[in-house]
Write a protein that holds these residues in place. Structure first.
Motif, mmCIF file in Angstrom:
data_model
loop_
_atom_site.group_PDB
_atom_site.id
_atom_site.type_symbol
_atom_site.label_atom_id
_atom_site.label_comp_id
_atom_site.label_asym_id
_atom_site.label_seq_id
_atom_site.Cartn_x
_atom_site.Cartn_y
_atom_site.Cartn_z
ATOM 1 N N ALA A 188 -1.140 9.581 -14.691
ATOM 2 C CA ALA A 188 -0.749 9.052 -13.326
ATOM 3 C C ALA A 188 0.098 10.015 -12.719
ATOM 4 N N TYR A 189 0.162 10.131 -11.688
ATOM 5 C CA TYR A 189 1.051 10.923 -10.630
ATOM 6 C C TYR A 189 1.759 9.920 -9.655
ATOM 7 N N ASP A 190 3.231 10.092 -9.551
ATOM 8 C CA ASP A 190 3.919 9.317 -8.557
ATOM 9 C C ASP A 190 5.156 9.982 -8.390
ATOM 10 N N PRO A 191 5.730 10.224 -7.328
ATOM 11 C CA PRO A 191 7.140 10.750 -7.370
ATOM 12 C C PRO A 191 8.153 9.853 -7.851
ATOM 13 N N ALA B 162 3.178 -7.303 -0.094
ATOM 14 C CA ALA B 162 2.068 -7.772 -1.405
ATOM 15 C C ALA B 162 1.369 -9.069 -1.081
ATOM 16 N N TYR B 163 0.116 -8.842 -1.191
ATOM 17 C CA TYR B 163 -0.754 -10.165 -1.039
ATOM 18 C C TYR B 163 -1.509 -10.344 -2.078
ATOM 19 N N SER B 164 -2.325 -9.342 -2.701
ATOM 20 C CA SER B 164 -3.050 -9.376 -3.870
ATOM 21 C C SER B 164 -3.702 -7.926 -4.263
ATOM 22 N N ASN C 64 -11.261 6.212 -3.031
ATOM 23 C CA ASN C 64 -10.132 6.079 -2.309
ATOM 24 C C ASN C 64 -10.157 4.668 -1.485
ATOM 25 N N THR C 65 -9.114 3.713 -2.197
ATOM 26 C CA THR C 65 -9.153 2.439 -1.368
ATOM 27 C C THR C 65 -7.750 2.296 -0.822
ATOM 28 N N SER C 66 -7.038 3.494 -0.514
ATOM 29 C CA SER C 66 -5.816 3.297 -0.101
ATOM 30 C C SER C 66 -5.590 3.580 1.489
ATOM 31 N N ARG C 67 -5.777 4.669 2.000
ATOM 32 C CA ARG C 67 -5.924 5.292 3.453
ATOM 33 C C ARG C 67 -6.536 6.826 3.478
ATOM 34 N N GLY C 68 -7.618 6.577 4.371
ATOM 35 C CA GLY C 68 -8.382 7.354 4.624
ATOM 36 C C GLY C 68 -7.886 9.087 4.854
ATOM 37 N N LEU D 158 -15.545 5.379 -1.109
ATOM 38 C CA LEU D 158 -14.374 5.336 0.223
ATOM 39 C C LEU D 158 -14.436 3.989 0.901
ATOM 40 N N ASP D 159 -13.457 3.411 0.556
ATOM 41 C CA ASP D 159 -13.145 2.285 1.318
ATOM 42 C C ASP D 159 -12.584 2.454 2.535
ATOM 43 N N VAL D 160 -11.986 3.446 2.895
ATOM 44 C CA VAL D 160 -11.237 3.942 3.964
ATOM 45 C C VAL D 160 -11.789 5.370 4.400
ATOM 46 N N LEU E 276 -7.176 6.605 -5.814
ATOM 47 C CA LEU E 276 -5.976 7.109 -4.782
ATOM 48 C C LEU E 276 -5.243 5.535 -4.666
ATOM 49 N N HIS E 277 -4.056 5.485 -4.818
ATOM 50 C CA HIS E 277 -3.230 4.179 -4.530
ATOM 51 C C HIS E 277 -1.894 4.404 -4.107
ATOM 52 N N CYS E 278 -1.658 5.550 -3.236
ATOM 53 C CA CYS E 278 -0.368 5.864 -2.487
ATOM 54 C C CYS E 278 -0.588 5.800 -1.082
ATOM 55 N N PRO E 279 0.755 5.438 -0.482
ATOM 56 C CA PRO E 279 0.733 5.263 0.973
ATOM 57 C C PRO E 279 0.469 6.614 1.702
ATOM 58 N N LEU E 280 0.019 6.298 2.886
ATOM 59 C CA LEU E 280 -0.364 7.741 3.566
ATOM 60 C C LEU E 280 0.862 7.842 4.486
ATOM 61 N N THR F 73 1.560 4.733 -8.603
ATOM 62 C CA THR F 73 1.264 3.750 -9.388
ATOM 63 C C THR F 73 2.390 2.575 -9.050
ATOM 64 N N GLY F 74 2.179 2.066 -7.756
ATOM 65 C CA GLY F 74 2.909 0.711 -7.364
ATOM 66 C C GLY F 74 2.217 -0.313 -7.746
ATOM 67 N N LYS F 75 2.302 -1.524 -6.850
ATOM 68 C CA LYS F 75 1.744 -2.613 -7.331
ATOM 69 C C LYS F 75 0.289 -2.717 -7.636
ATOM 70 N N ILE F 76 -0.616 -1.982 -6.631
ATOM 71 C CA ILE F 76 -1.957 -1.931 -6.855
ATOM 72 C C ILE F 76 -2.392 -0.923 -7.911
ATOM 73 N N GLY F 77 -1.804 0.240 -8.092
ATOM 74 C CA GLY F 77 -1.951 1.241 -9.152
ATOM 75 C C GLY F 77 -1.804 0.551 -10.582
ATOM 76 N N ALA G 100 -11.418 -3.837 0.714
ATOM 77 C CA ALA G 100 -10.854 -3.999 -0.675
ATOM 78 C C ALA G 100 -10.116 -5.224 -0.802
ATOM 79 N N PHE G 101 -9.328 -5.489 0.452
ATOM 80 C CA PHE G 101 -8.324 -6.611 0.377
ATOM 81 C C PHE G 101 -8.987 -7.890 0.573
ATOM 82 N N LEU G 102 -10.286 -7.933 0.822
ATOM 83 C CA LEU G 102 -10.906 -9.303 1.429
ATOM 84 C C LEU G 102 -11.304 -10.316 0.297
HETATM 85 P P1 NAD Z 1 3.346 0.125 -3.234
HETATM 86 O O1 NAD Z 1 4.193 0.474 -2.491
HETATM 87 O O2 NAD Z 1 3.582 -1.096 -4.264
HETATM 88 O O3 NAD Z 1 2.744 1.635 -4.225
HETATM 89 C C1 NAD Z 1 2.810 2.809 -3.851
HETATM 90 C C2 NAD Z 1 3.292 3.737 -4.724
HETATM 91 O O4 NAD Z 1 2.746 5.009 -4.411
HETATM 92 C C3 NAD Z 1 4.749 3.758 -5.133
HETATM 93 O O5 NAD Z 1 4.959 3.579 -6.519
HETATM 94 C C4 NAD Z 1 5.036 4.945 -4.450
HETATM 95 O O6 NAD Z 1 6.225 5.646 -5.187
HETATM 96 C C5 NAD Z 1 3.838 6.008 -4.751
HETATM 97 N N1 NAD Z 1 3.910 7.225 -3.725
HETATM 98 C C6 NAD Z 1 4.493 7.345 -2.453
HETATM 99 N N2 NAD Z 1 4.192 8.411 -2.119
HETATM 100 C C7 NAD Z 1 3.254 9.232 -3.152
HETATM 101 C C8 NAD Z 1 2.822 10.471 -3.088
HETATM 102 N N3 NAD Z 1 2.871 11.409 -2.193
HETATM 103 N N4 NAD Z 1 1.910 10.639 -4.140
HETATM 104 C C9 NAD Z 1 1.784 9.742 -5.228
HETATM 105 N N5 NAD Z 1 2.423 8.598 -4.981
HETATM 106 C C10 NAD Z 1 3.029 8.281 -3.994
HETATM 107 O O7 NAD Z 1 2.084 0.109 -2.455
HETATM 108 P P2 NAD Z 1 0.578 -0.766 -2.960
HETATM 109 O O8 NAD Z 1 0.811 -2.359 -2.830
HETATM 110 O O9 NAD Z 1 0.416 -0.438 -4.371
HETATM 111 O O10 NAD Z 1 -0.381 -0.352 -1.884
HETATM 112 C C11 NAD Z 1 -0.840 1.184 -1.856
HETATM 113 C C12 NAD Z 1 -1.544 1.489 -0.805
HETATM 114 O O11 NAD Z 1 -2.882 0.826 -0.905
HETATM 115 C C13 NAD Z 1 -1.267 1.030 0.266
HETATM 116 O O12 NAD Z 1 -0.407 2.116 0.794
HETATM 117 C C14 NAD Z 1 -2.185 0.892 1.334
HETATM 118 O O13 NAD Z 1 -2.390 2.095 2.088
HETATM 119 C C15 NAD Z 1 -3.361 0.711 0.316
HETATM 120 N N6 NAD Z 1 -3.974 -0.516 0.658
HETATM 121 C C16 NAD Z 1 -5.196 -0.603 0.945
HETATM 122 C C17 NAD Z 1 -6.020 -1.898 0.858
HETATM 123 C C18 NAD Z 1 -7.241 -1.906 1.423
HETATM 124 O O14 NAD Z 1 -7.764 -3.097 1.740
HETATM 125 N N7 NAD Z 1 -8.327 -0.884 1.083
HETATM 126 C C19 NAD Z 1 -5.110 -2.991 0.758
HETATM 127 C C20 NAD Z 1 -3.899 -3.157 0.884
HETATM 128 C C21 NAD Z 1 -3.307 -1.833 0.715
#
Ligand code: NAD
Length: 344
Positions: free
Chosen positions: A172-175, A99-101, A228-232, A254-256, A200-204, A152-156, A294-296
């Motif tokens: 919200a949807y999160d496992p 986590a950085y911000s 989508n600011t998570s992964r493309g 689309l940031d990714v 979208l805020h879940c990992p790839l 719904t992790g840190k960013i969500g 998005a991180f910048l």
């Molecule tokens: P995090 O680990 O705190 O939260 C991720 C959440 O996603 C968790 O609650 C997890 O249970 C949930 N999850 C896992 N698999 C899932 C699925 N299939 N469907 C729904 N939810 C699911 O991570 P974070 O710090 O909130 O970051 C989220 C994502 O943001 C990172 O994985 C990264 O890809 C992306 N990110 C992008 C940038 C950017 O600059 N665009 C910067 C930082 C992070």
């Protein structure tokens, strides 16, 4: 003095990492190239590698690093989908910045929604040509609308706070739900059906790869705004383009992008873009595409540098590695890092 090789570095990275060079007695070697099977040779003679989101730490790269005597890769990011964790296990320790911000990414995400909805980027261009017409700039109130948050992790969580501040309803949807007031957890299908906007805020992972595909787009509300600011690769780009062409998707931020590795962070102006889908997306008036930005923020860069340097210090000093990740921590929780202090 330890020598650390940084890949995919830009001037802003150097600005935040350089001050640590003296403090930790580390020589920083900055490479602009992305890490891959060809460029890995640049790390020869170094004690560690620092990599970023579009660097490839695949089995071949791991093997090369191992043969060069490098057994730590410090990711200056949170996501690690670009690392072959199984290949790295037992050879190369992978540490990251969990986590950085979350604020940097969550605020940027809301910025994308607002720009898309009120077409700020179009208004900016119009006004520069003295076109003061408002036709085509109609938006909608966010107040009372439903935001679907996937992950719904840190960013969500920070993003949900922002949405609630706007008076939005949140699905919200999160496992692994993180129940809280003002948020209703539903299945991904239900979220698609009932959300006016989806973020979208879940990992790839294998499970989340192309979770937004033709079938899920079909379920979405007509005119949905998708960001989508998570992964493309969470989004199937071909299906997204179809959804945009049909008007099913009202706008996309689309940031990714799933094939971003070859393009993002580089200057292609003056070139003919070889990726037709990327070019198509950029050409659409209702798509706002940014280069994994998005991180910048200053705060994020400072935290990334601090944590990365601390991760490396812990590694060099033989200490526990709390920010290490391996396929066993990730997959089945069988990693005994808690007892051994390191994954292996
Ligand atoms: P995090 O680990 O705190 O939260 C991720 C959440 O996603 C968790 O609650 C997890 O249970 C949930 N999850 C896992 N698999 C899932 C699925 N299939 N469907 C729904 N939810 C699911 O991570 P974070 O710090 O909130 O970051 C989220 C994502 O943001 C990172 O994985 C990264 O890809 C992306 N990110 C992008 C940038 C950017 O600059 N665009 C910067 C930082 C992070």
């Amino acid at each position: 003095m330890k020598k650390v090789c940084f890949f995919d570095t830009k001037s802003y990275d150097k600005l935040y990492f350089d001050p640590f060079s003296k403090e930790f007695n580390v020589e920083m070697v900055y490479c602009e190239s992305k890490l891959n099977e060809k460029s890995v040779v640049m790390a020869r003679g170094c004690d560690a590698v620092v990599a970023f989101v579009n660097d490839r730490v695949n089995a071949e790269v791991v093997k090369e690093l191992w043969e060069m005597g490098i057994s730590v890769v410090a990711l200056r990011c949170a996501g690690y989908n670009n690392v072959d964790l199984k290949a790295a296990y037992g050879k190369v320790h992978i540490v990251r910045v969990p986590a950085y911000s979350p604020y940097a990414v969550a605020e940027f995400t809301m910025g994308m929604f607002l720009s898309l909805n009120r077409k700020l980027y179009r208004a900016y261009n119009r006004i520069r040509e003295y076109n003061f017409s408002l036709t085509g700039l109609l938006g909608t109130d966010f107040y009372g609308k439903t935001m679907g948050v996937v992950g719904t992790g840190k960013i969500g969580q920070v993003f949900i706070d922002i949405c609630l501040g706007f008076g939005m309803k949140v699905l919200a949807y999160d496992p692994f739900p993180n129940e809280r007031d003002g948020v209703r957890y539903v299945s991904f299908e239900e979220l698609c059906r009932h959300s006016d906007m989806i973020s979208l805020h879940c990992p790839l992972t294998k499970e989340s790869y192309h979770m937004v595909d033709a079938a899920s787009i079909e379920r979405m509300k007509d005119g949905v705004i998708l960001v989508n600011t998570s992964r493309g690769a969470l989004i199937d780009s071909t299906a997204l383009i179809e959804g945009l062409k049909e008007g099913k998707i009202g706008a996309a931020g689309l940031d990714v992008y799933e094939e971003e590795g070859d393009f993002f962070y580089e200057d292609y102006s003056g070139a003919v873009l070889p990726d037709d889908e990327l070019a198509r997306l950029i050409s659409m008036p209702n798509v706002l595409l940014t280069s994994h930005q998005a991180f910048l923020t200053r705060e994020a860069l400072r935290n990334i540098a601090e944590t990365t340097v601390e991760n490396l210090r812990q590694y060099f000093d033989g200490e526990a590695l709390p920010n290490e990740i391996c396929y066993r921590c990730e997959k089945d929780g069988t990693c005994d890092k808690e007892h051994k202090k390191r994954c292996f």
